[in-house]
Design a protein around this motif. Structure first.
Motif, PDB file in Angstrom:
ATOM      1  N   LEU A  72       0.718  -1.163  -0.187  1.00 29.00           N
ATOM      2  CA  LEU A  72       0.020   0.013   0.076  1.00 29.00           C
ATOM      3  C   LEU A  72       0.874   1.191  -0.054  1.00 29.00           C
ATOM      4  O   LEU A  72       1.697   1.382   0.777  1.00 29.00           O
ATOM      5  CB  LEU A  72      -1.017  -0.026   1.191  1.00 29.00           C
ATOM      6  N   HIS A  73       0.621   2.190  -0.860  1.00 27.97           N
ATOM      7  CA  HIS A  73       1.337   3.440  -1.005  1.00 27.97           C
ATOM      8  C   HIS A  73       0.510   4.572  -0.200  1.00 27.97           C
ATOM      9  O   HIS A  73      -0.562   4.785  -0.565  1.00 27.97           O
ATOM     10  CB  HIS A  73       1.786   3.705  -2.454  1.00 27.97           C
ATOM     11  N   VAL A  74       1.152   5.071   0.750  1.00 30.97           N
ATOM     12  CA  VAL A  74       0.459   6.269   1.234  1.00 30.97           C
ATOM     13  C   VAL A  74       1.409   7.529   1.054  1.00 30.97           C
ATOM     14  O   VAL A  74       2.474   7.519   1.792  1.00 30.97           O
ATOM     15  CB  VAL A  74       0.510   5.982   2.836  1.00 30.97           C
ATOM     16  N   SER A  75       1.187   8.166  -0.118  1.00 30.31           N
ATOM     17  CA  SER A  75       1.924   8.962  -0.519  1.00 30.31           C
ATOM     18  C   SER A  75       2.014  10.434   0.343  1.00 30.31           C
ATOM     19  O   SER A  75       3.014  11.013   0.231  1.00 30.31           O
ATOM     20  CB  SER A  75       1.487   9.580  -1.994  1.00 30.31           C
ATOM     21  N   ALA A  76       0.917  10.711   1.069  1.00 24.35           N
ATOM     22  CA  ALA A  76       1.262  11.867   2.030  1.00 24.35           C
ATOM     23  C   ALA A  76       2.021  11.766   3.104  1.00 24.35           C
ATOM     24  O   ALA A  76       2.545  12.770   3.553  1.00 24.35           O
ATOM     25  CB  ALA A  76      -0.396  12.116   2.538  1.00 24.35           C
ATOM     26  N   VAL A  77       2.532  10.616   3.323  1.00 28.14           N
ATOM     27  CA  VAL A  77       3.622  10.459   4.376  1.00 28.14           C
ATOM     28  C   VAL A  77       4.742   9.745   3.799  1.00 28.14           C
ATOM     29  O   VAL A  77       5.683   9.271   4.652  1.00 28.14           O
ATOM     30  CB  VAL A  77       3.169   9.721   5.678  1.00 28.14           C
ATOM     31  N   ASP A  78       4.824   9.727   2.532  1.00 29.15           N
ATOM     32  CA  ASP A  78       5.940   8.838   1.865  1.00 29.15           C
ATOM     33  C   ASP A  78       6.320   7.474   2.662  1.00 29.15           C
ATOM     34  O   ASP A  78       7.181   7.379   3.261  1.00 29.15           O
ATOM     35  CB  ASP A  78       7.197   9.773   2.396  1.00 29.15           C
ATOM     36  N   ALA A  79       5.288   6.673   2.307  1.00 25.66           N
ATOM     37  CA  ALA A  79       5.283   5.248   3.008  1.00 25.66           C
ATOM     38  C   ALA A  79       4.904   4.304   2.138  1.00 25.66           C
ATOM     39  O   ALA A  79       3.957   4.359   1.336  1.00 25.66           O
ATOM     40  CB  ALA A  79       4.716   5.080   4.390  1.00 25.66           C
ATOM     41  N   PHE A  80       5.431   3.106   2.370  1.00 21.36           N
ATOM     42  CA  PHE A  80       4.755   1.823   1.786  1.00 21.36           C
ATOM     43  C   PHE A  80       4.625   0.896   2.752  1.00 21.36           C
ATOM     44  O   PHE A  80       5.555   0.581   3.644  1.00 21.36           O
ATOM     45  CB  PHE A  80       5.540   1.325   0.356  1.00 21.36           C
ATOM     46  N   PHE A  81       3.486   0.319   3.085  1.00 20.55           N
ATOM     47  CA  PHE A  81       3.189  -0.612   4.211  1.00 20.55           C
ATOM     48  C   PHE A  81       2.670  -1.862   3.525  1.00 20.55           C
ATOM     49  O   PHE A  81       2.301  -2.093   2.253  1.00 20.55           O
ATOM     50  CB  PHE A  81       2.054  -0.125   5.014  1.00 20.55           C
ATOM     51  N   TYR A  82       2.554  -3.026   4.167  1.00 19.00           N
ATOM     52  CA  TYR A  82       2.071  -4.300   3.897  1.00 19.00           C
ATOM     53  C   TYR A  82       0.894  -4.701   5.015  1.00 19.00           C
ATOM     54  O   TYR A  82       1.018  -5.218   5.730  1.00 19.00           O
ATOM     55  CB  TYR A  82       3.135  -5.275   3.898  1.00 19.00           C
ATOM     56  N   PRO A  83      -0.273  -4.026   4.594  1.00 17.24           N
ATOM     57  CA  PRO A  83      -1.335  -4.228   5.683  1.00 17.24           C
ATOM     58  C   PRO A  83      -1.634  -5.951   5.559  1.00 17.24           C
ATOM     59  O   PRO A  83      -1.645  -6.478   4.592  1.00 17.24           O
ATOM     60  CB  PRO A  83      -2.694  -3.557   5.125  1.00 17.24           C
ATOM     61  N   ASP A  84      -2.100  -6.284   6.634  1.00 15.22           N
ATOM     62  CA  ASP A  84      -2.558  -7.569   6.652  1.00 15.22           C
ATOM     63  C   ASP A  84      -3.775  -8.191   5.688  1.00 15.22           C
ATOM     64  O   ASP A  84      -3.596  -9.070   4.865  1.00 15.22           O
ATOM     65  CB  ASP A  84      -2.793  -8.284   8.024  1.00 15.22           C
ATOM     66  N   VAL A  85      -4.692  -7.226   5.611  1.00 17.64           N
ATOM     67  CA  VAL A  85      -5.755  -7.475   4.464  1.00 17.64           C
ATOM     68  C   VAL A  85      -6.173  -5.863   4.221  1.00 17.64           C
ATOM     69  O   VAL A  85      -6.228  -5.036   4.880  1.00 17.64           O
ATOM     70  CB  VAL A  85      -7.000  -8.104   5.313  1.00 17.64           C
ATOM     71  N   MET A  86      -6.593  -5.970   2.874  1.00 19.53           N
ATOM     72  CA  MET A  86      -7.017  -4.641   2.214  1.00 19.53           C
ATOM     73  C   MET A  86      -8.058  -5.181   1.211  1.00 19.53           C
ATOM     74  O   MET A  86      -8.243  -6.011   0.773  1.00 19.53           O
ATOM     75  CB  MET A  86      -6.040  -3.925   1.459  1.00 19.53           C
ATOM     76  N   VAL A  87      -9.091  -3.954   1.184  1.00 16.34           N
ATOM     77  CA  VAL A  87     -10.096  -4.007   0.134  1.00 16.34           C
ATOM     78  C   VAL A  87     -10.057  -2.934  -0.503  1.00 16.34           C
ATOM     79  O   VAL A  87     -10.144  -1.676   0.139  1.00 16.34           O
ATOM     80  CB  VAL A  87     -11.515  -4.294   1.025  1.00 16.34           C
ATOM     81  N   SER A  88      -9.942  -2.892  -1.807  1.00 21.61           N
ATOM     82  CA  SER A  88     -10.308  -1.679  -2.628  1.00 21.61           C
ATOM     83  C   SER A  88     -11.547  -1.794  -3.656  1.00 21.61           C
ATOM     84  O   SER A  88     -11.718  -3.062  -4.106  1.00 21.61           O
ATOM     85  CB  SER A  88      -9.133  -1.576  -3.424  1.00 21.61           C
ATOM     86  N   CYS A  89     -12.027  -0.694  -4.106  1.00 22.05           N
ATOM     87  CA  CYS A  89     -13.441  -0.850  -4.753  1.00 22.05           C
ATOM     88  C   CYS A  89     -12.876  -0.199  -5.905  1.00 22.05           C
ATOM     89  O   CYS A  89     -13.609   0.325  -6.661  1.00 22.05           O
ATOM     90  CB  CYS A  89     -14.669  -0.366  -4.032  1.00 22.05           C
ATOM     91  N   ASP A  90     -11.690   0.269  -6.132  1.00 20.00           N
ATOM     92  CA  ASP A  90     -11.077   1.443  -7.071  1.00 20.00           C
ATOM     93  C   ASP A  90     -10.549   0.683  -8.046  1.00 20.00           C
ATOM     94  O   ASP A  90      -9.629   0.004  -8.073  1.00 20.00           O
ATOM     95  CB  ASP A  90     -10.253   2.381  -6.475  1.00 20.00           C
ATOM     96  N   PRO A  91     -11.286   1.045  -9.685  1.00 17.75           N
ATOM     97  CA  PRO A  91     -10.682   0.164 -10.550  1.00 17.75           C
ATOM     98  C   PRO A  91      -9.067   0.692 -10.896  1.00 17.75           C
ATOM     99  O   PRO A  91      -8.612  -0.458 -11.543  1.00 17.75           O
ATOM    100  CB  PRO A  91     -11.455   0.854 -11.716  1.00 17.75           C
ATOM    101  N   ARG A  92      -8.591   1.489 -10.501  1.00 17.57           N
ATOM    102  CA  ARG A  92      -7.123   2.102 -10.639  1.00 17.57           C
ATOM    103  C   ARG A  92      -6.435   1.138  -9.637  1.00 17.57           C
ATOM    104  O   ARG A  92      -5.330   0.351 -10.200  1.00 17.57           O
ATOM    105  CB  ARG A  92      -6.928   3.464 -10.123  1.00 17.57           C
ATOM    106  N   ASP A  93      -6.741   0.565  -8.579  1.00 19.61           N
ATOM    107  CA  ASP A  93      -6.216  -0.306  -7.606  1.00 19.61           C
ATOM    108  C   ASP A  93      -6.127  -1.961  -8.488  1.00 19.61           C
ATOM    109  O   ASP A  93      -5.286  -2.582  -8.523  1.00 19.61           O
ATOM    110  CB  ASP A  93      -6.684  -0.353  -6.342  1.00 19.61           C
ATOM    111  N   HIS A  94      -7.191  -2.197  -8.950  1.00 16.95           N
ATOM    112  CA  HIS A  94      -7.358  -3.472  -9.720  1.00 16.95           C
ATOM    113  C   HIS A  94      -6.488  -3.595 -10.752  1.00 16.95           C
ATOM    114  O   HIS A  94      -6.279  -4.518 -11.340  1.00 16.95           O
ATOM    115  CB  HIS A  94      -8.944  -3.862 -10.206  1.00 16.95           C
ATOM    116  N   ALA A  95      -6.120  -2.303 -11.421  1.00 15.21           N
ATOM    117  CA  ALA A  95      -5.021  -2.444 -12.526  1.00 15.21           C
ATOM    118  C   ALA A  95      -3.575  -2.638 -12.017  1.00 15.21           C
ATOM    119  O   ALA A  95      -2.763  -2.294 -12.924  1.00 15.21           O
ATOM    120  CB  ALA A  95      -5.600  -1.354 -13.468  1.00 15.21           C
TER     121      ALA A  95
END
Length: 195
Positions: A72-95
Motif C-alpha cells: 500500500l502506498h501512502v504518498s502523503a507520508v512517503d510510505a509503503f506498508f503491507y497491511p494484513d488485509v486490504m479491500v479496494s473498490c477502485d478500478p485503478r487499484d485493480h489495474a
C-alpha cells in the motif's frame, strides 16, 4: 515497528527498486526501510480467515480483497506498508501491479511488536488516504476487533467487538463477518478485559 533494516535513507523510487531484489518484504516509512518479521501461526490464521471470508462475500462486485503480499502506498507520508488485509473498490487499484493507493478498508492483525505502531503512527498515516473508509485492528489474544469508521473529514467512530458479541460489521462494505469466523482455528484463550 522494528529498527531500520538499513542505515542509508532511501527515496521511495530507490526503495521499490531495491525491494524487488530482496527475498524478504520490507516496509518503507519516511526514508527508512524496516524488515518484516515472520508472524505467529494465530496471526496468519486470523488474517487468512478474514481475507477468505471477504473474498467470498465480495465475489462478483466491484470490490476486491488483497492479502499481506500487496503493498500500500501512502504518498502523503512517503510510505509503503503491507497491511494484513486490504479491500479496494477502485478500478485503478485493480489495474495496479506493484501497490495499491485507494483502499476502502484496511485491516491489521496486531502483534506484540507492532501493536503500538499500528495504533499510532500507522493509523495516522492511513487517515491521510482520502478513499479509506474503515480501519480495523484485530487483537488475537483478546479476541477483540476495533473498527474505526470515517464519519467526517477528520472524524473516526470506534466500534469495539469483543469476544462472543456475534458479528463484526464492516460498514464500508455493507457486510458482516461473525467473530467466530474471524477467530476460527485459533486456540488461544482470550485475555479478560472486562474488569
Amino acid at each position: 515497528m522494528s529498527q531500520p533494516a538499513l542505515e542509508t535513507p532511501f527515496d521511495h523510487a530507490a526503495y521499490l527498486s531495491w525491494e524487488e531484489q530482496q527475498p524478504e518484504k520490507h516496509e518503507f516509512f519516511q526514508g527508512e526501510v524496516f524488515a518484516m518479521v515472520g508472524a505467529r501461526r494465530e496471526h496468519v490464521v486470523v488474517a487468512l480467515n478474514i481475507a477468505a471470508a471477504l473474498k467470498q462475500r465480495l465475489r462478483g462486485g466491484p470490490c476486491q480483497a488483497y492479502i499481506a503480499d500487496m503493498k500500500l502506498h501512502v504518498s502523503a507520508v512517503d510510505a509503503f506498508f503491507y497491511p494484513d488485509v486490504m479491500v479496494s473498490c477502485d478500478p485503478r487499484d485493480h489495474a495496479a501491479e506493484r501497490y495499491l493507493e485507494h483502499p476502502t478498508l484496511l485491516i491489521e492483525v496486531l502483534s506484540e511488536t507492532t501493536a503500538a505502531f499500528d495504533r499510532g503512527e500507522k493509523f495516522a498515516a492511513y487517515r491521510t488516504l482520502p478513499d479509506l473508509q474503515e480501519y480495523a485492528l484485530v487483537d488475537v489474544r483478546a479476541r477483540r476487533i476495533e473498527s474505526y469508521r470515517r464519519t467526517g473529514e477528520c472524524e473516526w467512530l470506534l466500534r469495539d467487538y469483543y469476544l462472543a458479541q456475534g458479528d463484526c460489521r464492516f460498514s464500508s462494505l455493507d457486510l458482516t463477518l461473525s467473530v467466530d469466523e474471524i477467530f476460527e482455528n485459533v486456540d488461544a484463550t482470550p485475555m479478560d478485559y472486562s474488569g
